[in-house]
Design a protein around this motif. Sequence first.
Motif, PDB file in Angstrom:
ATOM      1  N   PRO A 144       0.103   4.412  -6.871  1.00 15.01           N
ATOM      2  CA  PRO A 144       1.211   4.220  -7.753  1.00 15.01           C
ATOM      3  C   PRO A 144       2.453   3.964  -6.894  1.00 15.01           C
ATOM      4  O   PRO A 144       2.600   4.902  -6.008  1.00 15.01           O
ATOM      5  CB  PRO A 144       1.197   5.114  -8.745  1.00 15.01           C
ATOM      6  N   PRO A 145       3.231   3.109  -6.961  1.00 14.50           N
ATOM      7  CA  PRO A 145       4.646   3.124  -6.487  1.00 14.50           C
ATOM      8  C   PRO A 145       5.393   4.271  -6.372  1.00 14.50           C
ATOM      9  O   PRO A 145       6.183   4.728  -5.479  1.00 14.50           O
ATOM     10  CB  PRO A 145       5.450   1.853  -7.167  1.00 14.50           C
ATOM     11  N   ALA A 146       5.381   5.246  -7.471  1.00 10.81           N
ATOM     12  CA  ALA A 146       6.036   6.460  -7.448  1.00 10.81           C
ATOM     13  C   ALA A 146       5.248   7.576  -6.927  1.00 10.81           C
ATOM     14  O   ALA A 146       5.930   8.773  -6.820  1.00 10.81           O
ATOM     15  CB  ALA A 146       6.477   6.702  -9.072  1.00 10.81           C
ATOM     16  N   SER A 147       4.151   7.449  -6.300  1.00 14.35           N
ATOM     17  CA  SER A 147       3.406   8.463  -5.775  1.00 14.35           C
ATOM     18  C   SER A 147       4.039   8.636  -4.465  1.00 14.35           C
ATOM     19  O   SER A 147       4.540   8.030  -3.919  1.00 14.35           O
ATOM     20  CB  SER A 147       2.165   8.151  -5.592  1.00 14.35           C
ATOM     21  N   PRO A 148       3.684   9.989  -3.839  1.00 11.33           N
ATOM     22  CA  PRO A 148       4.104  10.306  -2.432  1.00 11.33           C
ATOM     23  C   PRO A 148       3.928   9.085  -1.651  1.00 11.33           C
ATOM     24  O   PRO A 148       4.868   8.539  -0.849  1.00 11.33           O
ATOM     25  CB  PRO A 148       3.568  11.378  -2.069  1.00 11.33           C
ATOM     26  N   LEU A 149       2.732   8.462  -1.372  1.00 13.96           N
ATOM     27  CA  LEU A 149       2.266   7.419  -0.580  1.00 13.96           C
ATOM     28  C   LEU A 149       3.075   6.258  -1.007  1.00 13.96           C
ATOM     29  O   LEU A 149       3.335   5.332   0.015  1.00 13.96           O
ATOM     30  CB  LEU A 149       0.846   7.151  -0.559  1.00 13.96           C
ATOM     31  N   GLY A 150       3.109   5.948  -2.261  1.00 16.31           N
ATOM     32  CA  GLY A 150       3.819   4.860  -2.785  1.00 16.31           C
ATOM     33  C   GLY A 150       5.345   4.753  -2.138  1.00 16.31           C
ATOM     34  O   GLY A 150       5.917   3.951  -1.749  1.00 16.31           O
ATOM     35  N   ARG A 151       6.024   6.078  -2.245  1.00 16.52           N
ATOM     36  CA  ARG A 151       7.192   6.058  -1.812  1.00 16.52           C
ATOM     37  C   ARG A 151       7.409   6.116  -0.322  1.00 16.52           C
ATOM     38  O   ARG A 151       8.398   5.160   0.378  1.00 16.52           O
ATOM     39  CB  ARG A 151       7.911   7.532  -2.378  1.00 16.52           C
TER      40      ARG A 151
ATOM     41  N   ARG B 171       9.541  -0.227   3.755  1.00 17.22           N
ATOM     42  CA  ARG B 171       9.767  -1.780   3.058  1.00 17.22           C
ATOM     43  C   ARG B 171       8.591  -2.415   3.161  1.00 17.22           C
ATOM     44  O   ARG B 171       8.372  -3.749   3.374  1.00 17.22           O
ATOM     45  CB  ARG B 171      10.855  -2.202   3.862  1.00 17.22           C
ATOM     46  N   VAL B 172       7.298  -1.986   2.768  1.00  8.69           N
ATOM     47  CA  VAL B 172       6.254  -2.913   2.936  1.00  8.69           C
ATOM     48  C   VAL B 172       5.225  -2.016   1.426  1.00  8.69           C
ATOM     49  O   VAL B 172       5.740  -1.047   0.754  1.00  8.69           O
ATOM     50  CB  VAL B 172       5.110  -2.464   3.960  1.00  8.69           C
ATOM     51  N   ASN B 173       4.238  -2.751   1.063  1.00 12.07           N
ATOM     52  CA  ASN B 173       3.587  -2.404  -0.006  1.00 12.07           C
ATOM     53  C   ASN B 173       2.096  -2.187   0.557  1.00 12.07           C
ATOM     54  O   ASN B 173       1.311  -2.148  -0.478  1.00 12.07           O
ATOM     55  CB  ASN B 173       3.783  -3.076  -1.205  1.00 12.07           C
ATOM     56  N   ALA B 174       1.699  -2.187   1.939  1.00  9.12           N
ATOM     57  CA  ALA B 174       0.188  -2.030   2.364  1.00  9.12           C
ATOM     58  C   ALA B 174       0.329  -1.729   3.553  1.00  9.12           C
ATOM     59  O   ALA B 174       1.364  -2.200   4.411  1.00  9.12           O
ATOM     60  CB  ALA B 174      -0.518  -3.379   2.085  1.00  9.12           C
ATOM     61  N   ALA B 175      -0.534  -0.805   4.194  1.00  3.20           N
ATOM     62  CA  ALA B 175      -0.796  -0.231   5.654  1.00  3.20           C
ATOM     63  C   ALA B 175      -2.055  -0.107   5.838  1.00  3.20           C
ATOM     64  O   ALA B 175      -3.055   0.375   5.273  1.00  3.20           O
ATOM     65  CB  ALA B 175       0.025   0.956   5.571  1.00  3.20           C
ATOM     66  N   LEU B 176      -2.527  -0.696   7.269  1.00  4.39           N
ATOM     67  CA  LEU B 176      -3.623  -0.654   7.489  1.00  4.39           C
ATOM     68  C   LEU B 176      -3.804   0.438   8.555  1.00  4.39           C
ATOM     69  O   LEU B 176      -2.916   0.534   9.521  1.00  4.39           O
ATOM     70  CB  LEU B 176      -4.053  -2.107   8.384  1.00  4.39           C
TER      71      LEU B 176
END
Length: 522
Positions: A469-476, A482-487
């Motif tokens: 979720p965007p509000a989760s630690p990883l979402g933050r 300034r991204v919404n995905a990381a490989l």
Amino acid sequence: MAPPVTEHERPPVVVVGAGPSGTVAALLLDRFGVETLVLDRWDDVFPQPRAVHLDDEVCRILDGVDAADDFLAASRPGKGLRLVDSALRTLAQFDRDPDDRPHGFPPANMFDQPDLEHILRRRLAKAENVTFRGGVEVEDVVHEGDHVVVVVTDVETGRRESITADVVLGCDGANSIVRTAIGSRMTDLGPSQRWLVIDVETEAPLAHWEGVHQLCDPHRAATYMRIGATRHRWEFELIGGESPDDYADLASLAPLLRPWLADVSVDDLTLIRTAEYTFRAQVVDRWRDRRVFLLGDAAHLTPPFIGQGLGAGLRDASNLAWKVAGVRRGLLPDSAWETYQQEREPHARSMIGLAVLVGRLMVGGGERTMAVRRGVLPILNTVPGLASLVTDSTTPALSSSPFVRTGLVRSRLTRTALVGTLVPNAVLDDGTRVDSVTAHRFSIVTTATPTAQQSRDLARRGCVVVVVPPASPLGRWLARGRVNAALVRPDRTVMAAGTSPAALFTRVPTTPTADPRNSDAP
């Protein structure tokens, strides 16, 4: 005595040296299903204490080989750093926040190296794909075509034999035979220093603050730290022509130790050892020659002022193991091996340079410099946020390589500060942590749910998708980049990041696995 390794038992990988770097490398290769032979001159762990600190980033590596729980039970969290003057008065103190654990472990951990090595040896004995052979001395390492021949001598019988392998990892320490064999040389990054290391044991309460003490004394610098419930270490700079023979027993050590003992008598201490250590700042010029690699002290040496010496070797193992497995399986190109030095050398140089700088700031200069410290350090101690900077265990991002895509890659991938850093080992909604879910595989952390077809394609490549979720630690964490995905790579390093998850979905390499069907891959 272990039986000789005959030609038909030729191991794909030989690890020379069964210290922490070599053992962890072998355990990681075991996770990828790579058969590995570990060679060492000794059958058992070297019993004397040496390294005493590992940070939380390195604890994640231990956790990846199921050694972290035992390590934490045998270690104690470090509470920070205190700078003291010659009268042991506090000039500045930098406390660690015990609740700040982005990787799931204390940011600093004090321990006795033989304890860690026993833990790793027990894990090695359970590894399905690893054979340990002690009592052999490696004499030479020679390339023959697309293989490597390791020449060894049995210590007990004197019998010489050769072992042929596909890959050799030289984890044989500062006086590395493997490094000499491939013609690599150490280069100096700073001056060497002679120090006296003292390890003692006592039940008496020394009543010191439970962090590292750095004595800022222009006449003789020193460091003190509590290692365990009854274990303590001092390190004193050796002056002029002094030698460890001048400090061979507690009576001769008493003038150095007495200011630290308060009401405790020297007679209440048990001396474990004294030893001279030459603190060196060095890095090897070539980390690899074809199929031979250097890891740990064979590749770099650092002064101990930031406690990163042993950890650097475990970082080497974590960086290299999945690449060795991937190339052997034909899942990665041979050029993947070139990224080992591309990524690790700048990181090691940076950490060594920091250790040299910290050493100079803490112990360099004369009386005038000390007067400046007395005036400046107490003021710095009041600066908001400075303590967190001093005690932050985060290390630099890896340099750009084919597996660290820091540049712009088309328009859908983004230059971001996340690339080259570790993904946080955050707690997920189901209570698990990232590392337990990704488990040495390529993974994508994203706030966007992939389509059914994308999920099937990623699953075929062994990739795990962690939707947060965007509000989760990883979402933050993603939002800060300034991204919404990381490989993320098998060693937990962010390989690429972007605002379009679909752009990442198409660039995921296939994860090396422990699939026995691939065990005979070239």
